[in-house]
Design an enzyme around this catalytic site. Sequence first.
Site, PDB file in Angstrom:
ATOM      1  N   GLU A 132     -48.449 -10.771   1.736  1.00  0.00           N
ATOM      2  CA  GLU A 132     -47.216 -10.369   1.047  1.00  0.00           C
ATOM      3  C   GLU A 132     -46.635 -11.554   0.279  1.00  0.00           C
ATOM      4  OE1 GLU A 132     -46.807  -7.260   0.867  1.00  0.00           O
ATOM      5  OE2 GLU A 132     -48.114  -6.690   2.543  1.00  0.00           O
TER       6      GLU A 132
ATOM      7  N   HIS B 110     -48.084 -11.592  -3.099  1.00  0.00           N
ATOM      8  CA  HIS B 110     -47.379 -10.662  -4.007  1.00  0.00           C
ATOM      9  C   HIS B 110     -46.082 -11.313  -4.504  1.00  0.00           C
ATOM     10  CE1 HIS B 110     -49.819  -7.080  -3.561  1.00  0.00           C
ATOM     11  NE2 HIS B 110     -49.675  -7.039  -2.252  1.00  0.00           N
TER      12      HIS B 110
ATOM     13  N   GLU C 126     -52.820  -6.820  -6.197  1.00  0.00           N
ATOM     14  CA  GLU C 126     -53.650  -7.041  -5.004  1.00  0.00           C
ATOM     15  C   GLU C 126     -54.574  -8.236  -5.189  1.00  0.00           C
ATOM     16  OE1 GLU C 126     -53.502  -5.880  -1.913  1.00  0.00           O
ATOM     17  OE2 GLU C 126     -51.707  -4.850  -2.586  1.00  0.00           O
TER      18      GLU C 126
HETATM   19 ZN    ZN Z   1     -50.805  -5.842  -0.944  1.00  0.00          ZN
END
Ligand code: ZN
Length: 503
Positions: free
Chosen positions: A268, A271, A297
């Site tokens: 995360e 991201h 991703e």
């Molecule tokens: Zn992800």
Amino acid sequence: MPDLSVASAVEALKKLEATSAAYDHVLGVLSLDASTAAPKGSYPGRSLTTGVMSGLHYQLISDERNGQLYEYLSAHADELDEQTRREVEVGKKNYDKMHRIPMEEYVAFRTLLSEAQAVWEKAKLENDFAAFAPYLEKIVDYNRKFAGYYNPHMAPYDALLNEYEEGMNTATLDAFFAQLRETIVPLLAKIQSAPQPDDSFLRVLCPVEGQRLLSGQIMEVMGLDRNYCGIAETEHPFTTNFNNHDVRITTHYYPEAVASSLFSVIHEGGHAIYELGCDDRYNGTFLYGGVSMGIHESQSRFFENIVGRSREFVENVIFPRVKAIFPAQFASVSPLDFYRAINRVQPSLIRTEADELTYCLHIMVRYEIEKQLIDGSLAVADVPGKWNALYREYLGVDVPDDAHGCLQDVHWAGGSIGYFPSYALGSAYGPQFLHEMEKDLGDIAPDLRAGDLTRIKGWLRENIHRHASFYKPGQLFERVCGKFDARYYTDYLTKKYTALYLE
Ligand code: ZN
């Protein structure tokens, strides 16, 4: 719109974008609250508010006058700067799409999703697929119908794929997954007959308080400034972004699985780094935030796997921190033991816990099921049976119950069909980005060993993050890497796992 000047039309566009971003922000906060702080019983009121706000947002962006605005600005495209030109393109595309969706259907779908989320959570907890099935049926129906609105000229599943990865289709994915299976399945067979590393120490009790401390330390190594990046605890980890100065990640702590939250935070965090690295100029416009799920991703999995599960980073950055926080638990574990345990290959039931090698096999199961749900060849009632059969075929494991099977992921309850393949694409983009990065920077192993991600983040920011959604995903990828080639990924997996198991 003959009385418009270009300047006033641009002003109207920017105001529309800022208002739309404000709705996104409010709806995002409601949704974040639902999964983090809100008490369980609070969803009926929130569903109503979400319905009202979504309706207003829909009215705002589907207003007929916007159609005229986009026509006018498109006709004067050569008088616009390149960013505004792209904003018009994205806005118009979204307008055309939204315009085809009747408002009652849009609002009913948002309201359904809000309920489905709560029903799915309960169904997963109680291993009760039958309770979730009626919702999944409606979600599939809506998706099939919406696919026709998104792009009436495409096969419905292709139209859904395009919502997450513009330019993607089943023909490309079928070939891509076939190529992955050709590498992964025989490699997996060899690995399973090789000696297995001991990973029992990853299941000893590591109290959550210490794990929270570890999250903070890893976020610091990743350069995630806590002034702009919050962390909360949820059933299923995710990232939400509001602008490039406000990103939230979540994780889930399991006292007897320290690696679970650790790698969720790194994933995360990847991201979040993408979102925080977008240029300011895109805030409050249609171009804010990462461009597609596949590119997103690719960033999260770059940090999770290429950085986070590399030998250099595990042995020199992660392990010393884990050992300092949990000295008794890891007293007799060496850095190499830890690295081998972290990368242990084990076909399993749960996608989010999967090792890097078998991960894409989990995606292939979902891809096959989604394709068949959308083309109508698989009934919702038959999803558990199909799921279990594919897990046996691809991963060689028996699914004991639906909570560990088809109820495990939040995506379908969230209305997302066609999303899963972006995880596999993102995994495959990463090694090709790495190849280009090392052409520019040389070997990044010393950076990983030192836990200094400055050059790596700088390269990713310069080439990918700062552009937000200015380029289309395929365009962005080709600017950086040229043509996509899954061989970079299959070579990366072969090299890594041969060294781990077969040398
Ligand atoms: Zn992800």
